[in-house]
Enzyme design. Structure first.
Site: not given
Length: 601
Positions: A335-336
């Site tokens: 994800c991030i």
């Protein structure tokens, strides 16, 4: 107990007396509720709704359309009147029907309306049908508002849907037959239990309503979740570096360094032995390091993407290399953290640092030109409100991000759990995934603004370049072998948006996979479950729809396919490594200390 038995019981004098006693307790709890809410710290109102200009533009456009084309507007109103009258007529029909006669199903399947009373009872049937009619008319009106830009129309549609979901009759006690039946059956005890649940949730979050999704007493980090054996071998102010114990006699020479998102905790990949990616990786014969991020407080207000890159990613690479005595590692970013891993790789390219042999990206966005379901929240009015909320404290509280994610699936993650907990008085389920979902982390204010302004709004990494440490980083700078794993129904990082970013990376070796299911279940998909398959297609020159149209569907988990790809980039077999060495002795057992810090609003 049937409805008729419940109603018979409710008419007894003893039952009525107990019900009255319990209602007095409800009144006392209500006063407690008011006390808590009166001391609640107020957050910026701009986080609750878009700028009023959006609704003003929509209303102005709707009014102008009515003046320009009154016949069309009257046609809509007549249709609304007609459906309303038919709803009332259907209620009268049910009322006049013989007792026990089956009523016809008159609405689409909806999990909110499974109680038979929604069909058989004229009162509830009318309420349901009128709610569905109102919802349809509101959506139609939004769709037909003229002279709105596509972005404004998307935002208006999203927020009008939120109003529709909020106003569902199931969300209110007088119009929820399940809650009313439960109250009668328990002589009001369910309402007492529900209010106690509500008071407990508010007290736990300083008056901010964050619906508890799981029974927190059922889980303990390190005891029945996050239990794969390992040691913390390094710690700084940004992260703990965990090295997991080997389970094979030999391991691949090149270690793996895994970076989870710092919005949530790393143990999503180590919930329990049966679905732990962390455990599975060690069983395949790899030395695995996992970063456990700090849960920041006000001391981290000035921490930005630079600190996450320098003191997180680059430091973790160096420590893993030193401990294992190697020159390169393989990296994973989720994800991030996958987004930031890509930035780190671009920076390393500029610096001539070849420490990373390959990168695996889990549901990682790098091109934000289409912001998907997050579009309503990534406009200036909301980001301005986030900056204002960060304010003097310098921290974006975890509940703000959690609430944003939850409202993308509000019926499942907000209203449904609230009904069960606060109206029905039920204890939240002992569900490890939901426990993890509620164990969020705060975000440093500087980093949050850099991410929202520079990456999400400005799309700088894919368009023009993102500035870090005096270097301008581009997606094309990511030129090492990459495998990107995305998820078919992911509403947070849509696979097609992830695909667009991978296409722009500069390497010649790029592999792209779309797993079935969503942002979590598509990744946490062990081979033993044999539940979700995955799609593959080697042609990354195609646009996303054509890529999927030509993709091959493969039964089962993507994990073995990834491991086969990784094996080719992991070197020879060497004796298994115990965590740490003389320079980096074990500090404490996994899962460490940082992961245990809870974020409260």
């Amino acid at each position: 107990m049937t409805t008729s038995e419940t109603l018979d019981l409710s008419t007894s004098p003893e039952h009525i007396e107990r019900l009255k006693e319990n209602m007095e307790k409800v009144d006392s709890l209500s006063r407690k509720l008011v006390e808590i809410m009166s001391t609640k710290k107020q957050h910026h109102p701009g986080l609750d709704a878009p700028n009023h200009e959006l609704f003003a533009r929509a209303a102005t456009s709707y009014w102008a359309e009515m003046l320009q084309n009154p016949a069309k507007m009257m046609e809509q109103q007549v249709e609304f009147w007609g459906k309303s009258v038919l709803n009332f007529a259907e209620a009268q029909k049910i009322l006049a029907a013989q007792e026990g006669k089956e009523a016809l199903e008159t609405s689409p399947s909806d999990r909110r309306f499974t109680n038979p009373m929604w069909e058989k009872n004229p009162y509830f049937n009318y309420i349901k049908q009128q709610y569905l009619t109102n919802s349809e008319i509101i959506r139609m009106a939004v769709e037909e508002v003229a002279d709105l830009e596509p972005l404004d129309r998307q935002r208006l549609s999203y927020f009008s849907d939120q109003i529709i979901h909020m106003m569902a009759p199931t969300n209110f006690l007088p119009t929820n037959p399940d809650a009313l039946e439960k109250a009668l059956e328990t002589e009001g005890q369910s309402l007492i239990d529900g209010l106690q649940n509500l008071v407990a949730d508010l007290e736990a979050n300083n008056g901010e309503l964050v619906v508890r999704l799981a029974d927190e007493s059922a889980f303990e980090i390190g005891r029945n979740i996050a239990t794969t054996p390992g040691e913390v071998v390094y710690r700084n102010r940004m992260m703990e570096l965990i090295q997991y114990r080997p389970t094979t006699e030999t391991v691949h020479e090149t270690p793996i360094v895994l970076f989870p998102p710092w919005i949530n905790k790393f143990y999503i990949l180590d919930l329990k032995a049966q679905n732990s990616l962390i455990k599975w990786v060690t069983e395949q014969g790899y030395t695995l390091f996992v970063v456990s991020w700090i849960n920041p407080n006000g001391d981290y207000a000035d921490v930005g993407m630079e600190e996450y890159i320098e003191e997180g990613f680059l430091t973790a690479f160096e420590k893993a290399k030193e401990i294992c005595g190697v020159k390169q590692v393989n990296a994973i970013g989720y994800c991030i953290a996958g987004t930031t891993l890509s930035l780190t790789l671009a920076l390393m390219k500029k610096r001539g640092d070849k420490s990373v042999k390959s990168a695996t990206l889990f549901t990682a966005l790098t091109d934000f030109s289409d912001q998907g379901d997050f579009t309503p929240f990534l406009q200036n009015d909301f980001v301005d409100a986030i900056e204002a909320e960060i304010g003097e404290d310098g921290i974006l509280p975890s509940y703000i991000m959690a609430r944003t994610f939850s409202y993308l699936r509000s019926n499942d993650l907000v209203y449904g759990p609230a009904i069960r907990s606060y109206m029905m008085g039920q204890t939240p389920p002992a569900f490890d995934l939901l426990y993890w979902n509620g164990d969020g982390a705060n975000l440093p204010g500087k980093m949050a603004v850099q991410y929202l302004r520079g990456l999400c709004q400005g799309n700088a990494f894919a368009d023009g370049g993102f500035e870090v440490f005096g270097e301008t980083l581009h997606l094309r700078d990511v030129d090492i072998p990459v495998m990107a794993v995305t998820c078919e129904t992911d509403h947070i990082a849509r696979w097609s948006d992830c695909y667009r970013g991978v296409q722009q990376m500069g390497g010649r070796s790029k592999t792209f996979i779309v797993s079935q299911s969503g942002h979590i279940a598509g990744i946490v998909n062990p081979p033993s479950r044999d539940k979700y398959g995955h799609y593959t297609n080697a042609d990354l020159k195609l646009d996303a729809p054509d890529w999927m149209a030509g993709a091959t569907f493969n039964e089962g988990s993507w994990w073995p396919r990834w491991e086969s790809w990784l094996k080719k980039r992991s070197g020879k077999q060497v004796p298994a490594r115990e965590p740490g060495d003389s320079g980096y002795p074990a500090l404490e057992q996994a899962p460490g200390s940082y992961v245990r810090a809870r974020a409260r609003s």
